[in-house]
Scaffold this motif. Structure first.
Motif, short mmCIF file in Angstrom:
data_model
loop_
_atom_site.label_atom_id
_atom_site.label_comp_id
_atom_site.label_asym_id
_atom_site.label_seq_id
_atom_site.Cartn_x
_atom_site.Cartn_y
_atom_site.Cartn_z
N LYS A 1 60.41 36.41 -53.09
CA LYS A 1 60.54 37.95 -53.00
C LYS A 1 61.87 38.55 -52.33
O LYS A 1 61.65 38.58 -51.02
CB LYS A 1 59.23 38.55 -52.82
CG LYS A 1 59.10 40.19 -53.10
CD LYS A 1 57.86 40.68 -52.72
CE LYS A 1 58.01 42.16 -53.15
NZ LYS A 1 56.53 42.87 -52.90
N VAL B 1 64.26 41.88 -51.24
CA VAL B 1 64.44 43.19 -51.31
C VAL B 1 65.86 43.69 -50.93
O VAL B 1 66.37 43.15 -49.88
CB VAL B 1 63.48 43.73 -50.27
CG1 VAL B 1 63.43 45.34 -50.35
CG2 VAL B 1 62.07 43.58 -50.56
N LYS B 2 66.60 44.18 -51.94
CA LYS B 2 68.05 44.64 -51.61
C LYS B 2 67.79 45.90 -50.54
O LYS B 2 67.20 46.86 -50.72
CB LYS B 2 68.62 45.11 -52.93
CG LYS B 2 70.01 45.45 -52.83
CD LYS B 2 70.79 45.98 -54.01
CE LYS B 2 70.71 44.91 -54.89
NZ LYS B 2 71.55 45.54 -56.30
N TYR C 1 70.01 41.28 -49.03
CA TYR C 1 68.76 41.05 -49.52
C TYR C 1 67.80 40.58 -48.23
O TYR C 1 68.54 39.91 -47.22
CB TYR C 1 68.59 40.07 -50.63
CG TYR C 1 69.12 40.29 -51.94
CD1 TYR C 1 68.24 41.06 -52.80
CD2 TYR C 1 70.17 39.86 -52.14
CE1 TYR C 1 68.96 41.65 -53.94
CE2 TYR C 1 70.87 40.40 -53.64
CZ TYR C 1 70.10 40.98 -54.37
OH TYR C 1 70.56 41.09 -55.61
N CYS D 1 64.08 39.06 -47.29
CA CYS D 1 62.99 38.25 -47.62
C CYS D 1 61.91 38.49 -46.89
O CYS D 1 62.09 38.13 -45.28
CB CYS D 1 63.25 36.69 -47.90
SG CYS D 1 61.76 35.83 -48.23
N ASP D 2 60.75 39.13 -46.83
CA ASP D 2 59.86 39.54 -46.23
C ASP D 2 58.75 38.67 -45.89
O ASP D 2 57.57 39.07 -45.26
CB ASP D 2 59.24 41.00 -46.49
CG ASP D 2 58.35 40.96 -47.98
OD1 ASP D 2 58.22 39.63 -48.30
OD2 ASP D 2 57.80 41.70 -48.51
#
Length: 500
Positions: free
Chosen positions: A482, A484-485, A495, A497-498
């Motif tokens: 997953k 996130v930009k 990006y 990645c969490d």
């Protein structure tokens, strides 16, 4: 006597000065060309100079390349206090001038010396699109080509005395060439071949000289490989089996020869035949001269290297995977091949006693001038592009004026310490931001891909203008992680990645 020697090489000096200026012209707009390899060399040189360590920009040991070229750059950086990338244009211009002068020095010693032939070959070297490409980039070939010419001179001096001291001098130059590029083993091969064919040596002396030459010439390379094994567990980095068969490599080799010879692409279908004919002809000439007892000359040392290098590239490319055979890979062979394919012309003209030789000489000169005119057109087209946009690579305007590069430089605060950064161009990230990052894995081996996907948190810097099909793609990453930009500009995205 000494004055005459230097006057005889005045034309070589003039040609060298012209060559220096040509490289200056090509690099005047944006400096020396920078590729991923260049950043490896320059960053390692900086670490050698500053910390005495063989560490690259990505914090790993230098393994894929041998040590001497970064060491050479580090010495220059220590003396001048100028970063290798900034000094690269002047370094290359100086090396190109040295190559031109040394080539002229060698031709001055040919058996059938011809001043016009020497001038035409010097002009061909200065104008060579292949060499101009090499000497406008920060690449190790720039130094390696010069070392090859030094080897040829040193070996000729050995032939005058066959002394052990002269042989050790040859071996020392060969040893340095082996840790400049791994392809330096071809210099070992050329020296060994010449020793084997030398009919002036007794069997006992030939065996002892081959053993001495072989031991000394590979000593530094063995040390380099052992150091690599200690530092990384690999001798020359990760190497994969070749994906191009022998016949394809003959074809690619031949297409480079066609380009060097200014032949049109209509000659490409005959490329395998051209490669085979060139290598077989040069091998036959060398063996014939050995059989006739005329092996000990400058011309034959040149031919020996051309044969060994050509065979090495074709065979090794069929065993180990690296970039497709191209002008850069074959560039160390250009001057030896040019001389090997033309040095017989003055010999033949001398044998002709009739006035027909003047007609034949005129035809040969016109053909050479026509060849050089076509290279001028190629060179001018490239210069016309590079004086406006810079040398291709990280030096050109596509990178220097990239909106995403400017964005990265101004938003380094997006990256929190301790979280790894991945990218599809780790060299570019280092060059423009001095941030350390890791390149995303290749599609093979799968174990590396799975290890990457196992990462919980990371940043991903993605350059949308790059198309490296060997790396896993952004859509593939998004299917597995997953993302996130957190930032973007034209030609790039960032990006995060969490952990999912």
């Amino acid at each position: 006597m000494y004055l005459k020697r230097y006057l005889n090489n005045l034309d070589s000096l003039i040609a060298a000065i012209i060559g220096f200026y040509v490289i200056y012209l090509f690099t005047a707009y944006s400096g020396v060309g920078i590729s991923p390899d260049s950043i490896m060399y320059a960053s390692t040189a900086t670490n050698i100079q500053a910390h005495g360590t063989l560490i690259t920009f990505n914090k790993g040991p230098l393994v894929f390349f041998p040590v001497f070229y970064p060491f050479f750059l580090a010495i220059i950086q220590f003396i001048t206090r100028v970063d290798p990338i900034e000094a690269g244009a002047m370094i290359n211009a100086s090396l190109f001038a040295a190559v031109i002068f040394t080539s002229g020095w060698i031709m001055e010693k040919f058996i059938s010396h011809s001043r016009i032939y020497k001038w035409l070959i010097l002009i061909a070297i200065i104008l060579s699109p292949g060499l101009l490409e090499i000497y406008t980039f920060l690449w190790s070939e720039t130094l390696f080509i010069f070392e090859i010419l030094l080897f040829i001179i040193a070996y000729w001096k050995y032939l005058q005395t066959h002394s052990t001291n002269a042989l050790i001098s040859v071996a020392a130059i060969t040893a340095v060439s082996c840790i400049t590029r791994y392809a330096g083993v071809t210099v070992v091969g050329a020296g060994g071949l010449m020793l084997l064919l030398d009919n002036k040596l007794t069997v006992k002396k030939k065996i002892s000289h081959i053993l001495i030459f072989g031991f000394v010439s590979v000593s530094l390379l063995v040390g380099n490989l052992i150091l690599n094994r200690i530092n990384s567990g690999l001798s020359t980095g990760t190497r994969y089996p070749s994906v191009t068969p022998f016949i394809d490599n003959l074809y690619y080799f031949g297409t480079v020869i066609c380009d060097w010879g200014s032949l049109s692409k209509t000659a490409y279908p005959f490329a395998p035949v051209i490669t085979s004919a060139v290598l077989l002809a040069l091998t036959g000439i060398l063996l014939w001269k050995a059989f006739k007892g005329r092996i000990n000359s400058y011309e034959n040392i040149v031919i020996a290297f051309a044969v060994v290098y050509g065979l090495f590239i074709v065979i090794s490319a069929s065993i180990s995977r690296y970039e497709r055979i191209n002008s850069r890979l074959l560039s160390p062979m250009f001057i030896p091949l040019l001389i090997s394919c033309t040095s017989w012309v003055p010999d033949v003209l001398i044998l002709i006693k009739s006035k027909a030789k003047y007609v034949l000489a005129a035809v040969a000169i016109l053909l050479m001038l026509a060849f050089e005119y076509s290279t001028v057109l190629t060179d001018y087209q490239r210069y016309d592009d590079e004086r406006d946009y810079g040398v291709p690579g990280y030096s050109d305007d596509d990178w220097n004026k990239s909106e995403f590069i400017v964005y990265l430089k101004n938003h380094k605060n997006l990256f929190k310490p301790g979280i790894p950064i991945y990218t599809d161009a780790d060299e570019a990230v280092y060059l423009f931001t001095r941030m350390s990052s890791t390149v995303i894995p290749h599609k093979e081996p799968k174990a590396d891909v799975q290890k990457f996907y196992a990462q919980k948190q990371f940043y991903l810097i993605w350059f949308t203008n790059l198309y490296n099909t060997e790396l896993i793609s952004l859509p593939d990453i998004m299917k597995n992680k997953k993302l996130v930009k957190i930032g973007a500009a034209k030609e790039g995205e960032i990006y995060y990645c969490d952990g999912k």
